[in-house]
Structures are given as C-alpha cells and as structure tokens.
Design an enzyme around this catalytic site. Structure first.
Site, PDB file in Angstrom:
ATOM      1  N   GLN A  94       0.840  -1.312  -0.102  1.00 24.33           N
ATOM      2  CA  GLN A  94       0.206  -0.106  -0.018  1.00 24.33           C
ATOM      3  C   GLN A  94       0.819   1.108   0.191  1.00 24.33           C
ATOM      4  O   GLN A  94       0.598   2.684   0.626  1.00 24.33           O
ATOM      5  CB  GLN A  94      -1.205   0.013   1.325  1.00 24.33           C
ATOM      6  CG  GLN A  94      -2.097  -0.993   0.748  1.00 24.33           C
ATOM      7  CD  GLN A  94      -3.342  -0.359   0.278  1.00 24.33           C
ATOM      8  OE1 GLN A  94      -3.724   0.855  -0.777  1.00 24.33           O
ATOM      9  NE2 GLN A  94      -3.690  -1.107  -0.644  1.00 24.33           N
ATOM     10  N   SER A  95       1.713   1.474  -0.864  1.00 19.51           N
ATOM     11  CA  SER A  95       3.222   2.367  -1.075  1.00 19.51           C
ATOM     12  C   SER A  95       2.433   3.264  -1.209  1.00 19.51           C
ATOM     13  O   SER A  95       1.928   3.918  -2.775  1.00 19.51           O
ATOM     14  CB  SER A  95       4.061   1.931  -1.624  1.00 19.51           C
ATOM     15  OG  SER A  95       4.633   3.191  -2.119  1.00 19.51           O
ATOM     16  N   ASN A  96       2.572   4.746  -0.282  1.00 18.68           N
ATOM     17  CA  ASN A  96       1.441   5.763  -1.114  1.00 18.68           C
ATOM     18  C   ASN A  96       2.282   6.502  -2.112  1.00 18.68           C
ATOM     19  O   ASN A  96       2.859   7.159  -3.373  1.00 18.68           O
ATOM     20  CB  ASN A  96       1.652   6.872  -0.396  1.00 18.68           C
ATOM     21  CG  ASN A  96       0.877   6.787   1.017  1.00 18.68           C
ATOM     22  OD1 ASN A  96      -0.528   6.699   0.924  1.00 18.68           O
ATOM     23  ND2 ASN A  96       0.812   6.261   1.990  1.00 18.68           N
ATOM     24  N   ALA A 153       4.006   4.542  -4.066  1.00 17.31           N
ATOM     25  CA  ALA A 153       4.440   3.679  -5.422  1.00 17.31           C
ATOM     26  C   ALA A 153       3.458   4.210  -6.209  1.00 17.31           C
ATOM     27  O   ALA A 153       3.908   4.997  -7.445  1.00 17.31           O
ATOM     28  CB  ALA A 153       4.595   2.193  -5.170  1.00 17.31           C
TER      29      ALA A 153
END
Ligand SMILES: *Cc1c(COP(=O)(O)O)cnc(C)c1O
Length: 330
Positions: A78-80, A82
């Site tokens: 859930q990387s912001n 990325a």
C-alpha cells in the site's frame, strides 16, 4: 520549484499548498486555539496528493534528463510513493514499474487501485528484506534494459539527497507562510521529507515521528539532510520520537486510532493509519510531555496517505465502528 544549479525539475504539483489554522484540533490536544496550523501537502495536486509529489518533481526531472523512458521503484503493497510514482510517470509520459514487497493481494483497494488507473505495471517480490527489495528492482531494471527500454531507478520512498530538495523548498514555503513557526511535526518513513525540512529550518524546529519503515531513521535523515543544508546535521541533534511505531509499520495502534478520530471529529480532516495518524499521535504525546508547548506556533505537516486508509482493513473497520447509526424513523 527549480533551485539554480541543482538540475532540472519536472513540474507535478500545485504550489504553494495551503496552511490552515486548526483551532478545534488545537484545543482538543491541549494547545491554544491559535497555536496549531496544518500544512496541507495532502493537497499537492497530482494523483490523490501527498508528500511524494515534491520529491518526484526532482527524481522524475532527473530521470528525464538521463533520457529514461521507464521508472522503476519499490514499496510496501500500500505504498503511497509507488502510487504517486505511477501518477508522475503518467504525467511525464513515462512507463512505471512498481516492485512491491509481498504477494498479489487485494489489488482493488487503496493505493493499488489508483496505481492501476495510472497504468503502472506491478512486480511482486514476495517476503523480502529492504536490501532484497532493492536488489529485485535492480534486476527488473536489468530485464527492461535487455528488452530495449531505458529505465531509471527511483529509491525506496523516493528519498535521495536530490529529492530531499523538494522539502527544502517546502520549508522555505512555510517560512513565507508562517515566519514565526516554532515546531513542524512530520511523519518519518524513508526520511527525505524530514531531511529537507531540517535543511531548511534547522534540527531544533523539526519534530519527526517515526513510522517504523527504517530500522534506525536518525542517521538516514542526517545523511539525506547534510548535503542540502547550510551545515552538516548530527544525527544525535535530530528530534525523532519513536514510541508511535507500536508492533510495526502496518499496525493500527490505539493512540493512532484515537488520533484519526480526533482530527476527523474536530476538523473534518482524514488522516491515514500508517503516517499522518502516527504523526498526530506523536504530537499529542509531545504536548503531554511538554516537548511541544502552548503559546508557540506549531505546524502539523499533513503528508497525505488517504488512499492507504482504504487499503488498511483495520483502519476501515475502526472507521465503520465510529459510524453512529440513527434510530429508524417510526
Ligand atoms: C512516505 C510518506 C511519509 C514519510 O515520508 P518520507 O520522506 O518517506 O520520510 C509520510 N506521510 C505519508 C502519507 C507518506 O506516504
């Protein structure tokens, strides 16, 4: 945003972001109504917004200057970072490949759903260490190069000495908006955001709240801040609170759940369970122990992350539990 002599930037965001007074939140956490202001970097414009936009102006500018046609980066599922790398690549006409820790999962939720809309390709790297994830990204870049593409690697969290300049600029923006600021409170992940603020404002005025993405953030922040600031920064002089990490990066702790409720109930501002919720929980703890005091101007940096809330089952369950149903009309 260009800083003379530091190389080209690629414009991505809407600047300056607003600085808004938060009197009801201030009162709820033990500050005076005029003490607390929120720097709305969640409203930075691109791809759902957030702090990664300022950093990506530098890294995407650098990738274009190198002649890249593809950017490759890493992150948690859930990387912001990325998600925003995917948006920035779309804006710049580049391909994006996201090398994510973990296995294919819930691709329809939160940041992953947005990354899909922005046209990114995903490579799942499995359960890996930081080092293995970086190595997996280098291998993906090698495969792309062998297939004729020109990839540029963007580091974990988008943090580098170059991209920290985005937050040097934010620090200067803050000094124009609030020349009398005393403390700036910011979530610490990969470290570039705090590093840039420290370079612009000095170590004394920046309070970092560790979110558990790094084993030991202080030396990383110091190393990222040193080359951009006027003087070298000693890791030992940085103000970094570490008590909000809890059982780990992905966990929704009780103080963070409370922080999400307080910000929502007092100001109608959503925080996320990983970063901004921890930052506010850290500020609440800092007011309680006197390291942030009433009567001085405190800035809470809202670094974004809202899509991550929708990708975090525990945070969604907490939000649902807070919905007070009205009795049915008879
Ligand atoms: C990445 C991130 C941070 C931390 O920024 P770093 O520069 O990685 O330390 C804070 N808040 C949000 C919402 C983020 O996505």
């Amino acid at each position: 945003m260009a800083d003379a002599g530091a190389g080209p930037t690629f414009p991505l965001g809407s600047w300056p972001t607003p600085l808004e007074e938060a009197p009801r939140l201030a009162a709820a956490i033990g500050l005076a109504p005029g003490d607390l202001w929120i720097k709305r970097d969640d409203l930075s414009g691109l791809g759902g917004g957030g702090n990664k936009v300022r950093k990506l102006e530098w890294t995407i500018g650098d990738a274009i200057a190198q002649g890249a046609d593809t950017v490759v980066t890493t992150g948690a599922p859930q990387s912001n970072h990325a998600r925003l790398t995917a948006a920035a690549a779309a804006r710049a006409g580049l391909d994006a490949v996201l090398v994510l820790a973990g296995r294919p999962e819930r691709a329809g939720s939160g940041n992953l759903a947005l990354a899909g809309l922005f046209g990114a390709r995903v490579v799942w790297a499995g359960d890996v260490t930081h080092e293995d994830l970086a190595e997996a990204a280098r291998e993906v870049a090698g495969d792309l190069r062998a297939a004729g593409a020109v990839p540029a690697l963007i580091p974990f969290g988008g943090s580098s000495v170059l991209s920290a300049r985005g937050y040097v600029e934010c620090g200067r923006e803050l000094l124009r908006q609030a020349p009398d600021l005393h403390d700036v409170v910011v979530a610490v992940g990969s470290g570039g955001t705090m590093a840039g603020l420290v370079a612009a404002l000095g170590a004394e005025r920046v309070l970092g709240v560790d979110c558990g993405a790094l084993d030991d953030p202080a030396p990383v922040v110091a190393a990222l801040a040193a080359p951009v600031g006027p003087v070298a920064v000693e890791a030992g002089r940085l103000r970094i609170r570490r008590e909000q990490v809890g059982a780990g990066y992905g966990e929704l702790t009780e103080p963070v759940a409370r922080a999400l409720d307080i910000a929502g109930h007092t100001e109608g501002i959503p925080l996320d369970p990983i970063y901004t919720g921890r930052a506010l929980a850290g500020l609440i703890a800092a007011v309680a122990d006197g390291s942030v005091a009433p009567g001085r101007k405190t800035i809470f940096l809202h670094s974004g992350g809202l899509p991550g809330l929708f990708g975090h089952p525990g945070a969604v369950a907490h939000a649902e539990a807070g919905l007070h149903a009205m009795p049915p009309r008879s």
